[in-house]
Design a protein around this motif. Structure first.
Motif, mmCIF file in Angstrom:
data_model
loop_
_atom_site.group_PDB
_atom_site.id
_atom_site.type_symbol
_atom_site.label_atom_id
_atom_site.label_comp_id
_atom_site.label_asym_id
_atom_site.label_seq_id
_atom_site.Cartn_x
_atom_site.Cartn_y
_atom_site.Cartn_z
ATOM 1 N N ILE A 204 15.442 -8.106 12.396
ATOM 2 C CA ILE A 204 14.702 -6.853 12.244
ATOM 3 C C ILE A 204 14.053 -6.443 13.546
ATOM 4 O O ILE A 204 14.106 -5.274 13.955
ATOM 5 N N MET A 205 13.405 -7.399 14.230
ATOM 6 C CA MET A 205 12.698 -7.073 15.463
ATOM 7 C C MET A 205 13.673 -6.683 16.570
ATOM 8 O O MET A 205 13.317 -5.939 17.485
ATOM 9 N N THR A 206 14.899 -7.183 16.511
ATOM 10 C CA THR A 206 15.894 -6.812 17.517
ATOM 11 C C THR A 206 16.490 -5.433 17.237
ATOM 12 O O THR A 206 16.731 -4.650 18.167
ATOM 13 N N ARG A 207 16.677 -5.123 15.971
ATOM 14 C CA ARG A 207 17.373 -3.881 15.607
ATOM 15 C C ARG A 207 16.459 -2.662 15.638
ATOM 16 O O ARG A 207 16.889 -1.578 16.048
ATOM 17 N N TYR A 208 15.200 -2.844 15.218
ATOM 18 C CA TYR A 208 14.301 -1.704 15.101
ATOM 19 C C TYR A 208 13.207 -1.760 16.162
ATOM 20 O O TYR A 208 13.013 -2.765 16.836
ATOM 21 N N SER A 209 12.458 -0.678 16.262
ATOM 22 C CA SER A 209 11.388 -0.586 17.259
ATOM 23 C C SER A 209 10.286 -1.583 16.950
ATOM 24 O O SER A 209 9.755 -1.612 15.829
ATOM 25 N N GLN A 210 9.944 -2.405 17.917
ATOM 26 C CA GLN A 210 8.898 -3.410 17.729
ATOM 27 C C GLN A 210 7.569 -2.744 17.366
ATOM 28 O O GLN A 210 6.830 -3.212 16.510
ATOM 29 N N ARG A 211 7.269 -1.652 18.050
ATOM 30 C CA ARG A 211 5.988 -1.002 17.860
ATOM 31 C C ARG A 211 5.830 -0.442 16.444
ATOM 32 O O ARG A 211 4.741 -0.383 15.901
ATOM 33 N N ASP A 212 6.958 -0.003 15.846
ATOM 34 C CA ASP A 212 6.885 0.635 14.539
ATOM 35 C C ASP A 212 6.837 -0.364 13.386
ATOM 36 O O ASP A 212 6.185 -0.117 12.372
ATOM 37 N N ILE A 213 7.527 -1.474 13.522
ATOM 38 C CA ILE A 213 7.734 -2.336 12.356
ATOM 39 C C ILE A 213 7.017 -3.676 12.437
ATOM 40 O O ILE A 213 6.900 -4.386 11.438
ATOM 41 N N GLY A 214 6.532 -4.065 13.626
ATOM 42 C CA GLY A 214 5.966 -5.404 13.801
ATOM 43 C C GLY A 214 4.834 -5.721 12.855
ATOM 44 O O GLY A 214 4.848 -6.738 12.144
ATOM 45 N N LEU A 215 3.816 -4.845 12.798
ATOM 46 C CA LEU A 215 2.641 -5.111 11.977
ATOM 47 C C LEU A 215 2.973 -5.098 10.495
ATOM 48 O O LEU A 215 2.511 -5.947 9.724
ATOM 49 N N ALA A 216 3.790 -4.111 10.076
ATOM 50 C CA ALA A 216 4.190 -4.039 8.668
ATOM 51 C C ALA A 216 4.971 -5.282 8.268
ATOM 52 O O ALA A 216 4.798 -5.812 7.161
ATOM 53 N N PHE A 217 5.826 -5.766 9.163
ATOM 54 C CA PHE A 217 6.616 -6.968 8.878
ATOM 55 C C PHE A 217 5.706 -8.166 8.622
ATOM 56 O O PHE A 217 5.928 -8.946 7.688
ATOM 57 N N ILE A 218 4.655 -8.326 9.436
ATOM 58 C CA ILE A 218 3.740 -9.456 9.280
ATOM 59 C C ILE A 218 3.055 -9.414 7.924
ATOM 60 O O ILE A 218 3.038 -10.397 7.175
ATOM 61 N N PHE A 219 2.486 -8.253 7.570
ATOM 62 C CA PHE A 219 1.739 -8.148 6.312
ATOM 63 C C PHE A 219 2.650 -8.390 5.109
ATOM 64 O O PHE A 219 2.273 -9.084 4.159
ATOM 65 N N VAL A 220 3.851 -7.833 5.160
ATOM 66 C CA VAL A 220 4.785 -8.023 4.042
ATOM 67 C C VAL A 220 5.157 -9.494 3.892
ATOM 68 O O VAL A 220 5.136 -10.053 2.782
ATOM 69 N N MET A 221 5.476 -10.161 4.993
ATOM 70 C CA MET A 221 5.885 -11.557 4.934
ATOM 71 C C MET A 221 4.744 -12.473 4.500
ATOM 72 O O MET A 221 4.937 -13.394 3.711
ATOM 73 N N VAL A 222 3.532 -12.220 5.024
ATOM 74 C CA VAL A 222 2.382 -13.056 4.661
ATOM 75 C C VAL A 222 2.070 -12.918 3.176
ATOM 76 O O VAL A 222 1.884 -13.911 2.447
ATOM 77 N N LEU A 223 2.018 -11.672 2.683
ATOM 78 C CA LEU A 223 1.694 -11.445 1.270
ATOM 79 C C LEU A 223 2.808 -11.958 0.358
ATOM 80 O O LEU A 223 2.539 -12.544 -0.697
ATOM 81 N N ALA A 224 4.062 -11.763 0.770
ATOM 82 C CA ALA A 224 5.182 -12.252 -0.045
ATOM 83 C C ALA A 224 5.195 -13.774 -0.095
ATOM 84 O O ALA A 224 5.415 -14.377 -1.159
ATOM 85 N N GLY A 225 4.965 -14.421 1.048
ATOM 86 C CA GLY A 225 4.918 -15.880 1.067
ATOM 87 C C GLY A 225 3.781 -16.435 0.233
ATOM 88 O O GLY A 225 3.944 -17.419 -0.502
ATOM 89 N N SER A 226 2.612 -15.797 0.312
ATOM 90 C CA SER A 226 1.460 -16.239 -0.485
ATOM 91 C C SER A 226 1.733 -16.068 -1.980
ATOM 92 O O SER A 226 1.409 -16.948 -2.787
ATOM 93 N N PHE A 227 2.335 -14.943 -2.346
ATOM 94 C CA PHE A 227 2.656 -14.708 -3.764
ATOM 95 C C PHE A 227 3.659 -15.727 -4.275
ATOM 96 O O PHE A 227 3.532 -16.253 -5.382
ATOM 97 N N MET A 228 4.686 -16.031 -3.469
ATOM 98 C CA MET A 228 5.741 -16.949 -3.899
ATOM 99 C C MET A 228 5.184 -18.346 -4.175
ATOM 100 O O MET A 228 5.446 -18.933 -5.238
ATOM 101 N N THR A 229 4.410 -18.898 -3.217
ATOM 102 C CA THR A 229 3.890 -20.255 -3.415
ATOM 103 C C THR A 229 2.875 -20.306 -4.560
ATOM 104 O O THR A 229 2.805 -21.292 -5.284
#
Length: 561
Positions: A204-229
């Motif tokens: 994702i970070m290679t294909r899309y703009s780092q500035r646009d997606i970086g922060l959203a990617f972090i929040f989504v992954m952190v919340l998804a990982g917390s929900f899963m465990t």
């Protein structure tokens, strides 16, 4: 209503930040005090605010994510001696010592051995936020005290994650078969989650703009990982930590961490606001005697253990004392653990406030006692010789001879990777600069092999000589290579003529920047003229040094155009 509360919290954070920075007060303590003022013991505007609780939980999840990001494999390798040596011993010995003290104390009538072990373990932990801030402000993260402290804190953080995972498992109320199935699925999915996040981050970070997606990617992954465990019977904190670990192995680690930093800072402040609101100042003042007794006993017990362990690991008394003061306090995670259902059922409201009071007071005292300790040590060492800045008690992996422009650049790179090194130089001014930056130093002539022996070259792995232009350097390298054949040696030279003198000595030669620049430009020219990228890169890496010496040497004495 929510926008008003959020605006109020942001104003409180900004005011606390400005006041603490102006008065040079530890920010963590400022956040706790602000939480007390805004909570039930003060103006009571944030008491039991659901929004603050959720923001605080998000803040601690992001903090644990950051811990995961900050534990890449190379850092574990660099600090392995302290993480799995001093760190393991500190946690185990302190927990056993504290368990004995808790068993005989009159306040808590502890009958549950599991709870006794968990509570003792939680009291053995120290405040990562407070200690890192103290060391960072003093530029001492790469000193002996800084490296050992980081090693201990890293193992404590790993133990905290394990404790959260256990507590998350323990509160599940279902049949044993269902729990085992959920835990097994959770463990399998957690392992797959690490690979999935790492793979997703790279693509994702290679294909899309780092500035646009970086922060959203972090929040989504952190919340998804917390929900899963959490969904599969493990703690939500474990999911946030594993998400950080999965990103730690990617090239986007620093970028994503920097993107998150402002939000993590604010949300982490909200967590301490929430912790401060839990403190009932009236009860704490009524129980001041027991709080004072608890803080004193805890400090002395952990200080004594750290002094003993430090001497076993052959650190100087000065290093042992500083480590003991830093580690003697309690962890910010104790605010979470004391409020956890598994812990709360063993506490009355009064004993819970005593625990909060002990945690708060220890975090207040840690920076104060550390400053007083440093002042005392400086006073005692004021009359000692300048060259005694390095005691030789901690083995340096790298000996850096010379602290000029090249040496300073090398020191920064080693510091960023937490590699232990010793700066040796004859120039007092340069050594003073190194000392100001918090680097271990030794005053003397690095061209003298007897001096290098005193500096610990026999225990070092790498010797870096930044003065290859010296006429005595070649003889020094020959002697060192003869006496220490296992040692890696790198020498910085300024010309091809100087490099010829070191041929056949089995060392690394660092050539002038012009050589690398010229080879890179040549590689670009080849690529532009139709050669493959692989051939151009191969040419840049494998051009024989003898070719450089033969063709460039005649230009050494010619003026630059």
């Amino acid at each position: 209503m929510i926008p008003n509360i959020l605006l109020f919290l942001l104003i409180a954070w900004l005011a606390t930040f400005v006041i603490c920075k102006s008065l040079r007060v530890n920010l963590i303590l400022g956040y706790l005090i602000m939480g007390i003022v805004l909570g039930r013991s003060g103006v009571d505007v944030l008491d039991d605010t659901l929004l603050l609780s959720h923001l605080g939980e998000l803040g601690i999840s992001l903090f644990l994510f950051t811990l995961g990001v900050e534990i890449p494999w190379h850092r574990l390798v660099a600090l392995r001696r302290y993480i799995f040596g001093v760190g393991v011993a500190q946690v185990i010995v302190c927990a056993l010592f504290i368990a004995g003290l808790l068993y005989i104390q009159p306040i808590l009538k502890i009958q549950d051995s599991v709870f006794l072990g968990l509570f003792s373990l939680s009291l053995a932990f120290s405040s990562t936020a407070v200690i890192i801030q103290i060391l960072s402000e003093r530029f001492e993260l790469t000193s002996t005290v800084g490296r050992v402290s980081l090693g201990i804190l890293l193992f404590q953080d790993l133990a905290v994650i394990g404790m959260f995972a256990y507590l998350g498992i323990d509160v599940q109320k279902a049949s044993l078969g269902t729990n085992l199935l959920n835990w097994s699925l959770g463990a399998i999915l957690s392992g797959l989650w690490v690979f999935f996040v790492s793979w997703t981050c790279k693509h994702i970070m290679t294909r899309y703009s780092q500035r646009d997606i970086g922060l959203a990617f972090i929040f989504v992954m952190v919340l998804a990982g917390s929900f899963m465990t959490h969904y599969f019977g493990l703690s939500s904190e474990l999911g946030a930590f594993l998400t950080g670990v999965s990103i730690a192995g990617t090239s986007w680690r620093h970028h994503l961490n920097d993107e998150l930093h402002p939000f993590r800072t604010i949300l982490f402040a909200f967590f301490f606001f929430m912790a401060g609101t839990q403190i009932n100042l009236r009860i704490c003042l009524e129980q001041a005697q027991w709080i004072g007794y608890g803080v004193t006993t805890l400090f002395l017990a952990k200080l004594l253990v750290m002094l003993i362990l430090g001497r076993i690991w052959k650190f100087s008394w000065s290093v042992c004392l500083q480590l003991g003061i830093l580690i003697a306090g309690t962890s910010e995670f104790l605010f979470i653990l004391i409020s956890h259902p598994e812990f709360k059922s063993h506490f009355s409201s009064v004993t819970q406030q005593i625990g909060f009071g002990i945690t708060f007071c220890s975090m207040v005292l840690t920076p104060i006692l550390f400053s007083l300790t440093r002042y005392l040590l400086k006073f005692l060492e004021r009359r000692e010789n300048f060259s005694q800045g390095y005691r030789g008690k901690d083995k340096a992996d790298v000996i850096l001879a010379g602290f000029g422009h090249v040496g300073q650049t090398v020191a920064v790179a080693l510091e960023l990777n937490f590699i232990s090194f010793l700066v040796v130089d004859y120039d007092i001014v340069r050594l003073e600069k190194a000392k100001t930056l918090g680097y271990p130093i030794l005053h003397g002539e690095a061209r003298n092999i007897e001096f290098l022996k005193k500096a610990g070259i026999g225990d070092a792995k790498v010797l870096l000589l930044t003065f290859g232009h010296s006429s005595t350097c070649v003889e020094l390298v020959r002697n060192v290579r003869t006496k220490f054949p296992q040692l890696y040696i790198a020498v910085h030279v300024k010309s091809a003529q100087q490099a010829q003198h070191f041929q056949g000595l089995n060392i690394f030669l660092v050539y002038p920047e012009a050589l690398k620049s010229g080879l890179q430009m040549a590689a670009i020219s080849l690529e532009c003229l139709g050669f493959s990228k692989e051939h151009a890169a191969h040419m840049a890496k494998t051009t024989p040094k003898t070719l450089f010496m033969e063709n460039i040497e005649r230009y050494d004495d010619s003026p630059e155009e």
